[in-house]
Write a protein that holds these residues in place. Structure first.
Motif, PDB file in Angstrom:
ATOM      1  N   TRP A 233       0.812  -1.314   0.041  1.00  0.00           N
ATOM      2  CA  TRP A 233      -0.093   0.009  -0.006  1.00  0.00           C
ATOM      3  C   TRP A 233       0.684   1.386  -0.057  1.00  0.00           C
ATOM      4  O   TRP A 233       0.509   2.529  -0.351  1.00  0.00           O
ATOM      5  N   GLN A 234       2.156   1.127   0.498  1.00  0.00           N
ATOM      6  CA  GLN A 234       2.826   2.417   0.366  1.00  0.00           C
ATOM      7  C   GLN A 234       3.605   2.730  -0.600  1.00  0.00           C
ATOM      8  O   GLN A 234       3.771   3.792  -1.111  1.00  0.00           O
ATOM      9  N   ILE A 235       3.870   1.577  -1.786  1.00  0.00           N
ATOM     10  CA  ILE A 235       4.396   2.125  -2.930  1.00  0.00           C
ATOM     11  C   ILE A 235       3.491   2.745  -3.740  1.00  0.00           C
ATOM     12  O   ILE A 235       4.213   3.815  -4.385  1.00  0.00           O
ATOM     13  N   PRO A 236       2.403   2.633  -4.240  1.00  0.00           N
ATOM     14  CA  PRO A 236       1.625   1.535  -3.956  1.00  0.00           C
ATOM     15  C   PRO A 236       1.748   0.504  -5.185  1.00  0.00           C
ATOM     16  O   PRO A 236       2.160   1.095  -6.310  1.00  0.00           O
ATOM     17  N   VAL A 237       1.490  -0.853  -4.930  1.00  0.00           N
ATOM     18  CA  VAL A 237       1.448  -1.836  -5.861  1.00  0.00           C
ATOM     19  C   VAL A 237      -0.445  -1.870  -6.185  1.00  0.00           C
ATOM     20  O   VAL A 237      -1.062  -2.400  -5.401  1.00  0.00           O
ATOM     21  N   LYS A 238      -0.817  -1.288  -7.109  1.00  0.00           N
ATOM     22  CA  LYS A 238      -2.301  -1.321  -7.175  1.00  0.00           C
ATOM     23  C   LYS A 238      -2.643  -2.638  -8.019  1.00  0.00           C
ATOM     24  O   LYS A 238      -2.193  -3.057  -8.842  1.00  0.00           O
ATOM     25  N   THR A 239      -3.736  -3.206  -7.652  1.00  0.00           N
ATOM     26  CA  THR A 239      -4.436  -4.322  -8.011  1.00  0.00           C
ATOM     27  C   THR A 239      -5.847  -3.981  -8.458  1.00  0.00           C
ATOM     28  O   THR A 239      -6.757  -3.222  -7.861  1.00  0.00           O
ATOM     29  N   SER A 240      -6.732  -5.242  -8.906  1.00  0.00           N
ATOM     30  CA  SER A 240      -7.814  -5.160  -9.150  1.00  0.00           C
ATOM     31  C   SER A 240      -8.647  -5.740  -7.847  1.00  0.00           C
ATOM     32  O   SER A 240      -7.720  -5.865  -6.870  1.00  0.00           O
ATOM     33  N   ASP A 241      -9.880  -5.850  -7.599  1.00  0.00           N
ATOM     34  CA  ASP A 241     -10.580  -5.888  -6.363  1.00  0.00           C
ATOM     35  C   ASP A 241     -10.812  -7.307  -6.128  1.00  0.00           C
ATOM     36  O   ASP A 241     -11.523  -7.692  -5.263  1.00  0.00           O
ATOM     37  N   ALA A 242     -10.196  -8.251  -6.861  1.00  0.00           N
ATOM     38  CA  ALA A 242     -10.445  -9.806  -6.745  1.00  0.00           C
ATOM     39  C   ALA A 242      -9.771 -10.294  -5.443  1.00  0.00           C
ATOM     40  O   ALA A 242      -8.474 -10.811  -5.749  1.00  0.00           O
ATOM     41  N   HIS A 243     -10.196 -10.089  -4.173  1.00  0.00           N
ATOM     42  CA  HIS A 243      -9.471 -10.268  -3.073  1.00  0.00           C
ATOM     43  C   HIS A 243      -9.080 -11.849  -3.209  1.00  0.00           C
ATOM     44  O   HIS A 243     -10.008 -12.604  -3.420  1.00  0.00           O
ATOM     45  N   GLY A 244      -7.931 -12.068  -2.744  1.00  0.00           N
ATOM     46  CA  GLY A 244      -7.514 -13.403  -2.946  1.00  0.00           C
ATOM     47  C   GLY A 244      -6.818 -13.913  -3.978  1.00  0.00           C
ATOM     48  O   GLY A 244      -6.098 -14.986  -4.156  1.00  0.00           O
ATOM     49  N   ALA A 245      -7.151 -13.199  -5.078  1.00  0.00           N
ATOM     50  CA  ALA A 245      -6.500 -13.491  -6.626  1.00  0.00           C
ATOM     51  C   ALA A 245      -6.478 -12.327  -7.326  1.00  0.00           C
ATOM     52  O   ALA A 245      -6.764 -12.330  -8.483  1.00  0.00           O
TER      53      ALA A 245
END
Ligand code: ADP
Ligand code: ASP
Ligand code: MG
Length: 415
Positions: A98-110
């Motif tokens: 979260w600090q970098i941030p490494v942004k991802t999709s909202d598919a929690h767990g995958a």
């Protein structure tokens, strides 16, 4: 001077002694004048324990909170490695997803990585600071912690290497490269100096967990040079890209010597579903596979037997083992509509695969496989092929025998 991303897996950071060895590998690269971003996994076994705790807390739990819990193992190792590096006089700082941030999709767990902010990291790397990044974690559009699926630190490392434009991504693990088969199953397996992205992609997705499949996809897409090597090699030994250590994952045209089959992989993650006595008429397959697709269940291998009486036939296919119960539920519901007599499911199967880009130009690879397995009395329950692989489904009891038999058959055994 090169910009390197170095990734260390669970066994490589299993305790403080191992973390000190990891730090020595990093120091070697810094002393050689390189810039280093380091991606770490959780201590070996830690993520399994965290997953277990979430299950014990409640069998059906909120995926967002699952991510909060299971991502924490990597936070610990990133801090510990930074402390050890600092104590050795190497400037280092940890950077949570979260600090970098490494942004991802909202598919929690995958979750899928959608972008990595690199400006601040680049500034720090340029000043000789080591950035220690916990793998496996990122932050979703809702600002909550996400994880990338098991084995996801490989993907964190490759994505970071692509975003930073790194010269190479070194994946340090507990084996010294990619072998012609899992060295734990085939003691005679040989280390490959080089393997093509495509072969590595098949090898990973067909069961060799040495690299997460998604990491290989990203490496291929962004042309990241991946070197798989051992953290158990002495840290003071500097070796070239393929100077006798490690396996380089690269473009096919960089391969010098090409085997027809480059490796054998297997997976126990598949389950077999059989519909007994399905009506043999148009539209039945659609009525079976349509509802499965709607339920987001992927079907892999499919076999439809020849109909004896012209009216009914057996239909066998495979799904991921974790989806078996859901698949059976879906098919129970459409029993009337499909019209079958019986429904059977089994996880007592393995999928064994032979992989090699050389198959594109060589015939007879499959025929030899079927004969060798028949000679050992191994029954083939389903087959699937692509341009560069052949997979067969067999009884789980024969997994190791089949892997070793095929390994010898295609001349892969170390003399
Ligand atoms: P890490 O914790 O470093 O991520 P993994 O356990 O995920 O390590 O992956 C390394 C393991 O992958 C090895 O110990 C080995 O048993 C297994 N493996 C499976 N297939 C292969 C293969 N073809 N070549 C090398 N290792 C393989
Ligand atoms: N610690 C995570 C796992 O065990 C991620 C990884 O090690 O790659 O799945
Ligand atoms: Mg791994």
């Amino acid at each position: 001077m090169a910009l390197l991303v170095m990734k260390f897996g669970g066994t490589s950071v299993a305790d403080l002694d191992r973390i000190r060895i990891v730090a020595a590998h990093v120091k070697r690269e810094i002393d050689a004048g390189n810039q280093c971003a380091v991606v770490v996994s959780a201590m070996g076994g830690q993520t399994d324990q965290l997953v277990e705790l979430t299950k014990q807390a409640a069998p059906l739990h909120d995926a967002r909170e699952y991510d909060v819990v299971v991502s924490s193992g990597e936070q610990v190792t990133s801090g510990l490695l930074s402390i050890v590096l600092q104590s050795m006089g190497v400037p280092a700082r940890s950077w949570q997803g979260w600090q970098i941030p490494v942004k991802t999709s909202d598919a929690h767990g995958a979750a899928l990585i959608t972008g990595i902010e690199t400006q601040e990291l680049k500034n720090r790397l340029g000043r000789g600071e080591v950035a220690v990044v916990p793998g496996f974690q990122g932050i979703g559009p809702d600002n909550r912690i996400t994880t990338l699926g098991r084995g996801g630190s490989d993907t964190s490392a490759v994505a970071l290497a692509a975003a930073l434009g790194a010269d190479r991504c070194d994946i340090y693990t507990d084996v010294d490269g990619i072998y012609t088969a899992d060295p734990r199953v085939v003691p005679h397996a040989r280390r490959l100096d080089k393997i093509s992205y495509e072969e590595m992609l098949e090898t990973a997705s067909l069961g060799a967990k040495v690299l997460q499949t998604r990491s290989v996809q990203l490496a291929m897409l962004h042309q990241v040079r991946l070197l798989v090597r051992s953290s158990f090699d002495p840290p003071d030994q500097v070796r070239g890209e393929t100077g006798g250590a490690g396996t380089l994952v690269c473009d096919e045209d960089e391969l010098v010597e090409q085997q027809v089959v480059s490796g054998i992989a297997y997976t126990k993650d598949e389950a077999k579903v059989t519909l007994v006595r399905v009506e043999d008429k148009p539209g039945v397959a659609a009525r079976v596979f349509g509802p499965l697709a709607e339920a987001n269940i992927n079907v892999d291998m499919i076999v439809q037997n020849v109909s004896d009486d012209g009216r009914t036939t057996d239909l066998t296919f495979t799904v991921i083992a974790a989806d078996l119960n859901r698949a059976l539920e879906v098919l129970e519901k459409v029993k009337e509509d499909v019209g079958y007599r019986d429904l059977r499911g089994s996880t007592n199967v393995v999928k064994v695969s032979a992989i090699g880009v050389g198959m594109r130009s060589h015939a007879g690879v499959a025929a030899r496989m079927f004969k060798a397995l028949a000679d050992k009395g191994i029954n083939i329950e389903a087959i699937s092929t692509s341009e560069i692989k052949i997979s067969i489904l067999i009884d789980a009891a024969y997994a190791e025998l089949a892997v070793r038999t095929l390994h010898s058959l295609y001349g892969l055994d170390n003399a």
